[in-house]
Design a protein around this motif. Structure first.
Motif, PDB file in Angstrom:
ATOM      1  N   GLY A   1      97.311  27.966 120.090  1.00 52.15           N
ATOM      2  CA  GLY A   1      97.000  28.502 121.408  1.00 52.15           C
ATOM      3  C   GLY A   1      97.600  27.762 122.565  1.00 52.15           C
ATOM      4  N   THR A   2      98.638  26.952 122.324  1.00 48.14           N
ATOM      5  CA  THR A   2      99.203  26.135 123.402  1.00 48.14           C
ATOM      6  C   THR A   2     100.443  26.751 124.031  1.00 48.14           C
ATOM      7  N   GLY A   3     100.760  27.990 123.700  1.00 49.55           N
ATOM      8  CA  GLY A   3     101.894  28.667 124.325  1.00 49.55           C
ATOM      9  C   GLY A   3     103.236  28.285 123.745  1.00 49.55           C
ATOM     10  N   LYS A   4     103.299  28.045 122.437  1.00 49.90           N
ATOM     11  CA  LYS A   4     104.563  27.614 121.827  1.00 49.90           C
ATOM     12  C   LYS A   4     105.626  28.701 121.885  1.00 49.90           C
TER      13      LYS A   4
ATOM     14  N   VAL B   1     107.960  16.497 122.087  1.00 52.66           N
ATOM     15  CA  VAL B   1     107.041  16.984 123.117  1.00 52.66           C
ATOM     16  C   VAL B   1     105.774  17.497 122.432  1.00 52.66           C
ATOM     17  N   ARG B   2     104.614  17.051 122.913  1.00 48.74           N
ATOM     18  CA  ARG B   2     103.338  17.484 122.345  1.00 48.74           C
ATOM     19  C   ARG B   2     102.702  18.531 123.268  1.00 48.74           C
ATOM     20  N   LEU B   3     102.495  19.724 122.726  1.00 49.74           N
ATOM     21  CA  LEU B   3     101.795  20.781 123.462  1.00 49.74           C
ATOM     22  C   LEU B   3     100.365  20.827 122.928  1.00 49.74           C
ATOM     23  N   GLU B   4      99.414  20.372 123.753  1.00 46.45           N
ATOM     24  CA  GLU B   4      98.019  20.268 123.306  1.00 46.45           C
ATOM     25  C   GLU B   4      97.035  20.976 124.229  1.00 46.45           C
ATOM     26  N   ARG B   5      97.527  21.630 125.271  1.00 41.66           N
ATOM     27  CA  ARG B   5      96.645  22.375 126.168  1.00 41.66           C
ATOM     28  C   ARG B   5      96.412  23.766 125.591  1.00 41.66           C
ATOM     29  N   ASN B   6      95.222  23.995 125.119  1.00 39.80           N
ATOM     30  CA  ASN B   6      94.899  25.274 124.496  1.00 39.80           C
ATOM     31  C   ASN B   6      94.508  26.291 125.571  1.00 39.80           C
ATOM     32  N   TYR B   7      95.283  27.388 125.646  1.00 40.52           N
ATOM     33  CA  TYR B   7      95.034  28.434 126.635  1.00 40.52           C
ATOM     34  C   TYR B   7      94.304  29.631 126.033  1.00 40.52           C
ATOM     35  N   ARG B   8      93.920  29.529 124.784  1.00 43.04           N
ATOM     36  CA  ARG B   8      93.349  30.673 124.084  1.00 43.04           C
ATOM     37  C   ARG B   8      91.827  30.640 124.047  1.00 43.04           C
ATOM     38  N   SER B   9      91.259  29.520 123.666  1.00 41.12           N
ATOM     39  CA  SER B   9      89.848  29.491 123.277  1.00 41.12           C
ATOM     40  C   SER B   9      88.968  28.759 124.285  1.00 41.12           C
ATOM     41  N   THR B  10      87.657  29.033 124.208  1.00 44.24           N
ATOM     42  CA  THR B  10      86.691  28.326 125.043  1.00 44.24           C
ATOM     43  C   THR B  10      86.603  26.863 124.614  1.00 44.24           C
ATOM     44  N   PRO B  11      86.123  25.988 125.500  1.00 45.22           N
ATOM     45  CA  PRO B  11      85.984  24.577 125.124  1.00 45.22           C
ATOM     46  C   PRO B  11      85.142  24.368 123.879  1.00 45.22           C
ATOM     47  N   ALA B  12      84.098  25.179 123.686  1.00 46.68           N
ATOM     48  CA  ALA B  12      83.239  25.001 122.517  1.00 46.68           C
ATOM     49  C   ALA B  12      84.000  25.296 121.227  1.00 46.68           C
TER      50      ALA B  12
ATOM     51  N   THR C   1      93.056  20.294 124.072  1.00 49.95           N
ATOM     52  CA  THR C   1      92.196  20.297 125.251  1.00 49.95           C
ATOM     53  C   THR C   1      92.134  21.726 125.763  1.00 49.95           C
ATOM     54  N   ALA C   2      90.950  22.175 126.165  1.00 49.19           N
ATOM     55  CA  ALA C   2      90.772  23.556 126.610  1.00 49.19           C
ATOM     56  C   ALA C   2      91.325  23.719 128.014  1.00 49.19           C
TER      57      ALA C   2
ATOM     58  N   GLY D   1      91.606  29.820 110.969  1.00 46.54           N
ATOM     59  CA  GLY D   1      90.621  30.848 111.274  1.00 46.54           C
ATOM     60  C   GLY D   1      89.862  30.563 112.564  1.00 46.54           C
ATOM     61  N   LEU D   2      89.397  29.332 112.738  1.00 48.47           N
ATOM     62  CA  LEU D   2      88.651  28.963 113.940  1.00 48.47           C
ATOM     63  C   LEU D   2      89.462  29.213 115.206  1.00 48.47           C
ATOM     64  N   THR D   3      90.732  28.859 115.152  1.00 49.39           N
ATOM     65  CA  THR D   3      91.564  28.909 116.357  1.00 49.39           C
ATOM     66  C   THR D   3      92.142  30.294 116.630  1.00 49.39           C
ATOM     67  N   ARG D   4      91.715  31.311 115.867  1.00 48.91           N
ATOM     68  CA  ARG D   4      92.110  32.689 116.196  1.00 48.91           C
ATOM     69  C   ARG D   4      91.226  33.257 117.302  1.00 48.91           C
TER      70      ARG D   4
END
Length: 579
Positions: free
Chosen positions: A32-35, A277-288, A307-308, A545-548
């Motif tokens: 979910g980091t926009g790769k 380059v590390r892409l770790e900003r998740n734009y898909r899911s809620t923080p929980a 990171t959410a 599965g979780l990150t879908r």
């Protein structure tokens, strides 16, 4: 598009990736980091700046659908001339071109599958091998070839033989398969990669032509690369280093097919001057949801810490519910942005009905069916889920079933639309498509009946929606051309139906609401996962599965299968998620 406009809206890490156009580049991109956004903008930025010539760039991925998505995005960014292909498609194209020059004559026919040929070999050797074992044998052939092993090396590799076969029998069947295939002048899909690699390696003029054609390479989902694909990539590159790889070690879920994350994780060692380059900003899911995914993978080799970043849909941090020790009842449905839930059910039937009921409530509350998915470990789990959704009056589609463009009603509709292009030139697109679909039984309002009638309507209505979404001024011929392109590229439209899919087939997709079912020992992790490496793969599969899920995530397990009670225990991974 201008070069500067391609940098707009990128986060700092994505921008670094886009502007790093030359030399070895490694993007470690979490879920979910926009790769895909990063790599398509990177290619388009290179073209817009004149650093890349479109015809010199090869974007490689692992599925026809993913290659089609890359092509579509690149076209929208002004880089439609860039080749976007699977490893197999690229190798097959080169093999077909060079075979007459190097070998002479026409290229051998490509086998559609291995099981039938293996069955003929088994019969000739007087071995009794059932259909399931033949499928496993085919997988063993594929694993051996992509791992770069000969048959003698395979015999000492320590692989567990399929079914009741011995290693000696498996070796004999594989040797017989290769002999029969050669006698019939046939190649399987792995042979295509092997032959292409062999041709480039042994024929300097072939290597020169290939390397002159493509200068810059981008490999998506690099954690899924096999030793054979890596070897072919190295041959395409030669002594050049203009390679960008993108991947996430936590999403390596095809080790059984020869994929290895070591090529991704070892990239900086092979290229000491590589830009990483590390892409770790998740734009898909809620923080929980992000928090749950991080807890599952914490401390694992190569795991990124997400990171959410999707603040507009984010929920406040919250703990996942404690796992119920028994299965007395279903937990109460949480608000739209609440933490993931964990439900215990008495049986898989109760679990399926509970999921169907909750999905019905979501749809009644305004959720779109296409924004909901139910994910499971093995295909057979879809039967009970489909029955429960039918009973609840919820439309669904099974991912991996009949493809949209292979449906009889869709084939017929496209054939009629092609015919209409001959006689209807000036009529409005909407009216023409509407007339054709009405002749096939489509109506503006959905039928009240369920089952096949409703499914047929949903399919035809999806074509109608595609027509409505066309840019102003699109004619019938242009619409038909898009349909044919979508069909060839397996770029299927989104239907107004809940998706049922295995965890493997869900990779690369996302939904607002995801139900993960059957999370009990024996399914997740699967019963035959007996080594630490295999258990780690099951962990990564659950992570996928979780990150879908974007907004809502519901996990469940059942205490029994069928009529037998108390035979299941919750997945060991749930205890980690419930901490």
């Amino acid at each position: 598009m201008s070069a500067e406009s391609l940098l707009e809206g990128l986060d700092p890490e994505q921008r670094v990736a886009v502007e790093s156009l030359l030399g070895p580049v490694c993007l470690l991109a979490g879920a979910g980091t926009g790769k895909t956004r990063a790599i398509t903008h990177r290619i388009a930025y290179g073209v817009a700046n004149g650093v890349y010539s479109e015809g010199k760039v090869m974007a490689l991925t692992f599925t026809t659908r993913a290659a089609g998505e890359l092509r579509t995005r690149l076209r929208g960014l002004g880089a439609g001339g860039v080749a976007s292909r699977t490893f197999h498609a690229a190798a097959l194209s080169q093999l077909a071109f060079f075979w007459p020059q190097v070998v002479g004559g026409t290229m051998p026919r490509i086998l559609e599958g291995k099981a039938r040929l293996l069955g003929q070999v088994a019969e000739s050797l007087r071995m009794r091998v059932d259909t399931a074992a033949l499928r496993d044998l085919a997988a063993e052939v594929e694993w051996r070839k992509v791992s770069g092993l000969g048959i003698e090396e395979y015999a000492t590799a320590g692989r567990t033989p399929p079914g009741s076969l011995s290693t000696e029998q498996v070796v004999a069947l594989q040797q017989g398969y290769e002999n029969l295939k050669d006698d019939r002048r046939q190649l399987d899909f792995e042979d295509v990669l092997l032959a292409c690699a062999g041709m480039i390696d042994s024929e300097p003029r072939v290597a020169q032509q290939v390397r002159e054609q493509y200068r810059f390479f981008v490999v998506d989902e690099y954690q899924d690369v096999s030793p054979l694909q890596q070897r072919l990539l190295e041959l395409w590159l030669g002594d050049r280093e203009d390679l960008c790889v993108v991947g996430d070690a936590s999403q390596t879920i095809y080790s059984f097919a020869g994929a290895s994350p070591e090529f991704l994780l070892g990239f900086p060692r092979r290229y000491p001057d590589a830009m990483v380059v590390r892409l770790e900003r998740n734009y898909r899911s809620t923080p929980a949801i992000v928090d749950a995914a991080n807890r599952l993978m914490r401390g694992r080799a190569g795991a990124l810490t997400l990171t959410a970043a999707a603040a507009s849909v984010a929920a406040p941090p919250a703990e996942v519910a404690t796992i119920p020790s028994a299965a007395p009842s279903r937990t109460v449905s949480p608000p739209p942005s609440a933490a993931p839930t964990i439900d215990a059910c008495r049986s898989d039937t109760e679990e399926a009905r509970g999921v169907a009921s909750r999905i019905g409530e979501l749809i009644a509350g305004g959720a779109k069916p296409q924004d909901i998915a139910v994910l499971y470990r093995i295909n057979v789990q879809s039967v009970a889920l489909g029955a429960a959704l039918d009973d609840a009056g919820v439309s669904y589609q099974v991912r991996g079933g009949t493809r949209f463009f292979d449906l009889p009603e869709i084939k017929q509709a496209i054939m009629m639309l092609k015919g209409a292009t001959i006689v209807k030139t000036d009529e409005q697109l909407f009216r023409t498509v509407s007339d054709v679909l009405r002749s096939l039984g489509w109506t503006q309002e959905p039928p009240e009946s369920r089952g096949a009638v409703r499914s047929r309507w949903e399919s035809l209505n999806t074509l109608m929606l595609l027509a409505e979404d066309q840019p102003p001024g699109t004619g019938l011929a242009g619409f038909v051309a898009e349909l044919l392109e979508r069909s060839a590229g397996q770029h299927e439209p989104t239907m107004a139906a809940v998706t049922l899919a295995t965890l493997h087939s869900a990779k690369g997709l996302e939904w607002d609401t995801v139900f993960l079912v059957g999370l009990q020992e024996g399914l997740v992790p699967i019963g035959y996962a007996s080594t630490p490496e295999a258990i780690d793969e099951e962990r990564r599969l659950l992570y996928v599965g979780l990150t879908r899920a974007r907004k809502r995530l519901h996990l469940s397990w059942s205490a029994s299968n069928g009529q037998r009670s108390g035979e299941n225990r919750p997945s060991r991974f749930l205890a980690e998620l419930a901490r």
